[in-house]
Write a protein that holds these residues in place. Structure first.
Motif, mmCIF file in Angstrom:
data_model
loop_
_atom_site.group_PDB
_atom_site.id
_atom_site.type_symbol
_atom_site.label_atom_id
_atom_site.label_comp_id
_atom_site.label_asym_id
_atom_site.label_seq_id
_atom_site.Cartn_x
_atom_site.Cartn_y
_atom_site.Cartn_z
ATOM 1 N N THR A 216 0.839 -1.195 0.000
ATOM 2 C CA THR A 216 0.000 0.000 0.000
ATOM 3 C C THR A 216 0.881 1.255 0.000
ATOM 4 N N THR A 217 0.232 2.414 -0.135
ATOM 5 C CA THR A 217 0.974 3.673 -0.072
ATOM 6 C C THR A 217 1.596 3.871 1.308
ATOM 7 N N ALA A 218 0.973 3.326 2.338
ATOM 8 C CA ALA A 218 1.544 3.423 3.686
ATOM 9 C C ALA A 218 2.892 2.714 3.742
ATOM 10 N N ALA A 219 3.002 1.585 3.052
ATOM 11 C CA ALA A 219 4.267 0.854 3.024
ATOM 12 C C ALA A 219 5.350 1.661 2.301
ATOM 13 N N THR A 220 4.962 2.369 1.243
ATOM 14 C CA THR A 220 5.920 3.216 0.527
ATOM 15 C C THR A 220 6.417 4.337 1.427
ATOM 16 N N ARG A 221 5.512 4.949 2.189
ATOM 17 C CA ARG A 221 5.924 6.011 3.110
ATOM 18 C C ARG A 221 6.832 5.459 4.206
ATOM 19 N N ASN A 222 6.531 4.264 4.687
ATOM 20 C CA ASN A 222 7.376 3.643 5.702
ATOM 21 C C ASN A 222 8.765 3.353 5.145
ATOM 22 N N PHE A 223 8.830 2.886 3.892
ATOM 23 C CA PHE A 223 10.113 2.633 3.232
ATOM 24 C C PHE A 223 10.942 3.916 3.213
ATOM 25 N N HIS A 224 10.307 5.012 2.806
ATOM 26 C CA HIS A 224 11.028 6.287 2.724
ATOM 27 C C HIS A 224 11.507 6.726 4.102
ATOM 28 N N ALA A 225 10.663 6.573 5.118
ATOM 29 C CA ALA A 225 11.039 6.987 6.476
ATOM 30 C C ALA A 225 12.242 6.191 6.980
ATOM 31 N N LEU A 226 12.274 4.904 6.687
ATOM 32 C CA LEU A 226 13.408 4.076 7.099
ATOM 33 C C LEU A 226 14.682 4.493 6.373
ATOM 34 N N CYS A 227 14.545 4.840 5.108
ATOM 35 C CA CYS A 227 15.711 5.304 4.352
ATOM 36 C C CYS A 227 16.253 6.608 4.934
ATOM 37 N N VAL A 228 15.380 7.529 5.245
ATOM 38 C CA VAL A 228 15.805 8.803 5.831
ATOM 39 C C VAL A 228 16.506 8.565 7.164
ATOM 40 N N ALA A 229 15.935 7.675 7.969
ATOM 41 C CA ALA A 229 16.492 7.410 9.301
ATOM 42 C C ALA A 229 17.877 6.786 9.236
ATOM 43 N N HIS A 230 18.177 6.081 8.124
ATOM 44 C CA HIS A 230 19.460 5.379 8.015
ATOM 45 C C HIS A 230 20.341 5.973 6.923
ATOM 46 N N ASP A 231 20.062 7.206 6.540
ATOM 47 C CA ASP A 231 20.891 7.955 5.596
ATOM 48 C C ASP A 231 21.042 7.241 4.252
ATOM 49 N N LEU A 232 19.932 6.668 3.773
ATOM 50 C CA LEU A 232 19.898 6.035 2.459
ATOM 51 C C LEU A 232 19.093 6.919 1.506
ATOM 52 N N LYS A 233 19.558 7.084 0.291
ATOM 53 C CA LYS A 233 18.812 7.835 -0.706
ATOM 54 C C LYS A 233 17.867 6.890 -1.436
ATOM 55 N N ASP A 234 16.593 7.260 -1.527
ATOM 56 C CA ASP A 234 15.608 6.422 -2.214
ATOM 57 C C ASP A 234 14.953 7.215 -3.341
ATOM 58 N N CYS A 235 14.932 6.617 -4.524
ATOM 59 C CA CYS A 235 14.336 7.211 -5.714
ATOM 60 C C CYS A 235 13.095 6.399 -6.078
ATOM 61 N N HIS A 236 11.943 7.032 -6.137
ATOM 62 C CA HIS A 236 10.682 6.324 -6.397
ATOM 63 C C HIS A 236 10.187 6.636 -7.798
ATOM 64 N N THR A 237 9.872 5.598 -8.556
ATOM 65 C CA THR A 237 9.343 5.778 -9.906
ATOM 66 C C THR A 237 7.846 5.465 -9.914
ATOM 67 N N PHE A 238 7.097 6.177 -10.769
ATOM 68 C CA PHE A 238 5.651 6.040 -10.822
ATOM 69 C C PHE A 238 5.184 5.838 -12.257
ATOM 70 N N ILE A 239 4.105 5.106 -12.406
ATOM 71 C CA ILE A 239 3.473 4.877 -13.702
ATOM 72 C C ILE A 239 2.197 5.704 -13.747
ATOM 73 N N LEU A 240 2.095 6.589 -14.706
ATOM 74 C CA LEU A 240 0.920 7.460 -14.798
ATOM 75 C C LEU A 240 -0.089 6.897 -15.788
ATOM 76 N N GLY A 241 -1.359 7.117 -15.497
ATOM 77 C CA GLY A 241 -2.416 6.727 -16.417
ATOM 78 C C GLY A 241 -2.983 5.346 -16.202
ATOM 79 N N THR A 242 -2.561 4.654 -15.142
ATOM 80 C CA THR A 242 -3.106 3.313 -14.888
ATOM 81 C C THR A 242 -4.443 3.420 -14.175
ATOM 82 N N GLU A 243 -5.251 2.361 -14.310
ATOM 83 C CA GLU A 243 -6.569 2.331 -13.683
ATOM 84 C C GLU A 243 -6.719 1.070 -12.843
#
Length: 243
Positions: A216-243
């Motif tokens: 879920t989107t909550a898991a993505t936010r948690n991933f980012h928070a863990l990266c920030v806490a451990h000084d890891l850079k995270d790049c997120h890619t998105f697909i636009l136009g899906t249904e």
């Protein structure tokens, strides 16, 4: 003879368009060596797994033969055969496993590498990275696994081996919010990970469900928070136009 990821996705269409003598679907190590033996008058053609050839104007393909290749049984690629101009920037690639059991609706990795994990011994992974660092001026490694962070137990084992061996060259990889925890984030940071590319794909839980992402989107936010806490850079890619 042609092969590789693109060919494995659409072998019949590419055979018809490019008209090679042969094509190999999926893993090529065993199939290509058997094809060479066949051309030398040895192995019968029907014993070569996933081989495409022409029967008149029709493309025919032999069946897959036996289980997928054991990663630990493979010799390291002879990179000295590659033109040194392709090493501009000092970046090398390594693989710690093949296969992906995820079911993302658009992804071809399970088709190319299979849908079960085949793990490479972490010690062999680090051996290869250290050897490459000795032989070439390697400033950075990219881990080409479909998702390095899955399964987490293997990713942690590879990181622990890097730390134990004192491996210091920076590296990047693909990641996934599934199973990503503080321990893995800490180990990746301590092992020299410079960044993680994440196929987050959407900011909508409805779309993530339609894409069969499994998180879920909550898991993505948690991933980012863990990266920030451990000084890891995270790049997120998105697909636009899906249904």
């Amino acid at each position: 003879v042609i092969g590789g990821g693109g060919f494995s996705v659409a072998p019949e269409a590419l055979m018809a368009r490019l008209r090679p003598d042969y094509g190999i679907v999926g893993e090529g190590e065993a199939a290509f060596s058997r094809l060479v033996e066949h051309l030398a008058g040895g192995v019968p053609v029907d014993e070569i797994p996933n081989l495409c050839s022409f029967a008149g104007q029709r493309v025919q393909r032999t069946p897959a033969a036996g289980p997928p290749i054991d990663m630990d049984s493979l010799a390291n690629p002879p990179r000295d055969l590659v033109d040194s101009r392709y090493y501009a920037g000092g970046i090398e690639s390594v693989q710690t496993k093949r296969g992906c059991p995820l079911h993302c609706s658009y992804c071809t990795y399970p088709l190319i590498e299979g849908d079960t994990y085949r793990l490479k011994d972490p010690a062999l992974v680090v051996d290869e990275m250290i050897e490459l660092g000795r032989r070439r001026d390697v400033a950075h490694f990219f881990i080409v696994d479909s998702v390095f962070t899955l399964p987490p137990t293997h990713a942690k084992a590879v990181c622990r081996e890097m730390i134990r061996r004192g491996f210091h060259t920076s590296w990047t990889c693909y990641g996934n919010p599934l199973g990503f925890d503080a321990e893995l984030a800490r180990l990746m940071s301590d092992a020299g990970c410079a960044g993680i590319e994440v196929g987050s794909d959407s900011g909508s839980d409805r779309v993530l469900t339609a894409l069969r992402k499994g998180f879920t989107t909550a898991a993505t936010r948690n991933f980012h928070a863990l990266c920030v806490a451990h000084d890891l850079k995270d790049c997120h890619t998105f697909i636009l136009g899906t249904e």
